[in-house]
Motif scaffolding. Structure first.
Motif, PDB file in Angstrom:
ATOM      1  N   HIS A  51       0.843  -1.192   0.000  1.00  0.00           N
ATOM      2  CA  HIS A  51       0.000   0.000   0.000  1.00  0.00           C
ATOM      3  C   HIS A  51       0.881   1.246   0.000  1.00  0.00           C
ATOM      4  O   HIS A  51       1.744   1.401   0.871  1.00  0.00           O
ATOM      5  CB  HIS A  51      -0.921   0.016   1.224  1.00  0.00           C
ATOM      6  CG  HIS A  51      -1.874  -1.135   1.270  1.00  0.00           C
ATOM      7  ND1 HIS A  51      -3.129  -1.087   0.689  1.00  0.00           N
ATOM      8  CD2 HIS A  51      -1.758  -2.376   1.819  1.00  0.00           C
ATOM      9  CE1 HIS A  51      -3.747  -2.242   0.880  1.00  0.00           C
ATOM     10  NE2 HIS A  51      -2.932  -3.041   1.560  1.00  0.00           N
ATOM     11  N   ILE A  52       0.661   2.103  -0.985  1.00  0.00           N
ATOM     12  CA  ILE A  52       1.365   3.387  -1.072  1.00  0.00           C
ATOM     13  C   ILE A  52       0.332   4.484  -0.878  1.00  0.00           C
ATOM     14  O   ILE A  52      -0.643   4.563  -1.635  1.00  0.00           O
ATOM     15  CB  ILE A  52       2.070   3.550  -2.430  1.00  0.00           C
ATOM     16  CG1 ILE A  52       3.062   2.403  -2.661  1.00  0.00           C
ATOM     17  CG2 ILE A  52       2.792   4.900  -2.493  1.00  0.00           C
ATOM     18  CD1 ILE A  52       3.670   2.392  -4.057  1.00  0.00           C
ATOM     19  N   VAL A  53       0.519   5.302   0.138  1.00  0.00           N
ATOM     20  CA  VAL A  53      -0.462   6.334   0.473  1.00  0.00           C
ATOM     21  C   VAL A  53       0.233   7.700   0.528  1.00  0.00           C
ATOM     22  O   VAL A  53       1.444   7.782   0.742  1.00  0.00           O
ATOM     23  CB  VAL A  53      -1.139   6.036   1.830  1.00  0.00           C
ATOM     24  CG1 VAL A  53      -1.933   4.744   1.746  1.00  0.00           C
ATOM     25  CG2 VAL A  53      -0.105   5.944   2.956  1.00  0.00           C
ATOM     26  N   PRO A  54      -0.511   8.786   0.343  1.00  0.00           N
ATOM     27  CA  PRO A  54       0.090  10.126   0.415  1.00  0.00           C
ATOM     28  C   PRO A  54       0.579  10.480   1.813  1.00  0.00           C
ATOM     29  O   PRO A  54       1.570  11.196   1.975  1.00  0.00           O
ATOM     30  CB  PRO A  54      -1.055  11.060  -0.016  1.00  0.00           C
ATOM     31  CG  PRO A  54      -2.031  10.186  -0.726  1.00  0.00           C
ATOM     32  CD  PRO A  54      -1.929   8.850  -0.071  1.00  0.00           C
ATOM     33  N   GLU A  55      -0.128  10.008   2.836  1.00  0.00           N
ATOM     34  CA  GLU A  55       0.209  10.312   4.233  1.00  0.00           C
ATOM     35  C   GLU A  55      -0.214   9.126   5.088  1.00  0.00           C
ATOM     36  O   GLU A  55      -1.109   8.364   4.714  1.00  0.00           O
ATOM     37  CB  GLU A  55      -0.519  11.597   4.682  1.00  0.00           C
ATOM     38  CG  GLU A  55      -0.144  12.099   6.063  1.00  0.00           C
ATOM     39  CD  GLU A  55       1.324  12.411   6.206  1.00  0.00           C
ATOM     40  OE1 GLU A  55       2.069  11.478   6.587  1.00  0.00           O
ATOM     41  OE2 GLU A  55       1.729  13.547   5.947  1.00  0.00           O
ATOM     42  N   LYS A  56       0.449   8.963   6.226  1.00  0.00           N
ATOM     43  CA  LYS A  56       0.110   7.867   7.136  1.00  0.00           C
ATOM     44  C   LYS A  56      -0.407   8.470   8.440  1.00  0.00           C
ATOM     45  O   LYS A  56       0.362   8.928   9.269  1.00  0.00           O
ATOM     46  CB  LYS A  56       1.340   6.985   7.391  1.00  0.00           C
ATOM     47  CG  LYS A  56       1.725   6.158   6.172  1.00  0.00           C
ATOM     48  CD  LYS A  56       3.165   5.700   6.212  1.00  0.00           C
ATOM     49  CE  LYS A  56       3.387   4.575   7.178  1.00  0.00           C
ATOM     50  NZ  LYS A  56       4.791   4.062   7.064  1.00  0.00           N
ATOM     51  N   HIS A  57      -1.734   8.456   8.578  1.00  0.00           N
ATOM     52  CA  HIS A  57      -2.377   8.966   9.782  1.00  0.00           C
ATOM     53  C   HIS A  57      -3.350   7.915  10.293  1.00  0.00           C
ATOM     54  O   HIS A  57      -3.535   6.853   9.670  1.00  0.00           O
ATOM     55  CB  HIS A  57      -3.072  10.301   9.522  1.00  0.00           C
ATOM     56  CG  HIS A  57      -3.925  10.305   8.288  1.00  0.00           C
ATOM     57  ND1 HIS A  57      -5.096   9.586   8.192  1.00  0.00           N
ATOM     58  CD2 HIS A  57      -3.751  10.926   7.093  1.00  0.00           C
ATOM     59  CE1 HIS A  57      -5.630   9.773   7.007  1.00  0.00           C
ATOM     60  NE2 HIS A  57      -4.841  10.569   6.307  1.00  0.00           N
ATOM     61  N   VAL A  58      -3.982   8.193  11.409  1.00  0.00           N
ATOM     62  CA  VAL A  58      -4.782   7.168  12.072  1.00  0.00           C
ATOM     63  C   VAL A  58      -5.888   6.623  11.178  1.00  0.00           C
ATOM     64  O   VAL A  58      -6.190   5.424  11.204  1.00  0.00           O
ATOM     65  CB  VAL A  58      -5.363   7.704  13.404  1.00  0.00           C
ATOM     66  CG1 VAL A  58      -6.297   8.886  13.160  1.00  0.00           C
ATOM     67  CG2 VAL A  58      -6.072   6.600  14.173  1.00  0.00           C
TER      68      VAL A  58
END
Length: 238
Positions: A157-164
């Motif tokens: 998984h590639i995401v723009p940001e890692k938040h809750v």
């Protein structure tokens, strides 16, 4: 469900979600080398080196919010810092020099952290492995492909940001049980704190070169955060 004891986490069939940059391979140390060269080149007549670095950090912090992460955004930040310090746009020659300074990033081959390949192989024989990384999708995919370890992961998984909400969404979509799911990474800000807020366990593996914008305070009393000295140590616990 009762939280698992960190003294007895070596059970089979757990879900281990791993960070990529500065957890599986070195990343920020390359950026730091470029910044050192940049600071040498741009040397301000009145500001000390630390003050120039602080200006660059502030610009990077703002651009991360507006534009995300990766080499392209970093180059933009270097150019913006130049304009702020020189109080004028960079010339074509100066822009070319900035890109030349960053060539180590643009052409950098992925260098795995010692012990990663064999450790992933052993962990994958007992657990389900997933990869969760943030940044520019094309750039991150290139590094994943070049790493030679993508086959160890059931999902990437590639995401723009890692938040809750990213962690909660992943748990919901993949029907993960947070109490038997572990996030493993080097960033308190992106890996440990949001995973814990989502109810997961976490393994913190500090990296001396972690980006300053990824620093954050951790709760030393949190019994569901395991801190290790190296990636290899994972096999002792999982």
């Amino acid at each position: 469900m009762t939280a698992p004891s960190l003294r007895s986490v070596r059970l089979s069939g757990q879900v281990l979600i791993l960070d990529a940059d500065d957890t599986l391979w070195e990343n920020n140390v390359i950026f730091e080398r470029v910044i050192d060269d940049y600071l040498d080149w741009i040397a301000h007549p009145t500001l000390e080196r630390a003050a120039v670095r602080e200006i660059l950090d502030d610009i990077e912090r703002a651009n991360a919010v507006s534009h995300g992460y990766g080499t392209k955004v970093f180059l933009h930040s270097l150019g913006e810092c130049f304009e702020k310090l020189r109080e004028r746009p960079a010339t074509a020659a100066e822009r070319a020099r900035i890109e030349e300074l960053a060539s180590a990033l643009i052409n950098h081959e992925v260098e795995l952290i010692p012990g990663v390949a064999e450790t992933l192989g052993e962990l994958g024989s007992r657990h389900e492995l997933m990869l969760l990384t943030k940044g520019d999708r094309e750039e991150q995919q290139r590094k994943i492909d070049a790493s030679g370890v993508a086959h160890h992961f059931r999902e990437v998984h590639i995401v723009p940001e890692k938040h809750v909400e990213v962690y909660r969404g992943l748990a919901s979509a993949r029907m993960l049980v947070p109490e038997s799911t572990w996030m493993i990474g080097n960033s308190p800000k992106s890996d440990i704190r949001p995973a814990r807020a989502a109810g997961m366990n976490a393994v913190f593996i500090p990296n001396a070169h972690t980006w300053v914008l990824e620093h954050d305070e951790l709760d030393d009393a949190d019994e569901r955060v395991l801190t290790l000295g190296s990636f290899r140590e994972l096999v002792r616990h999982f």
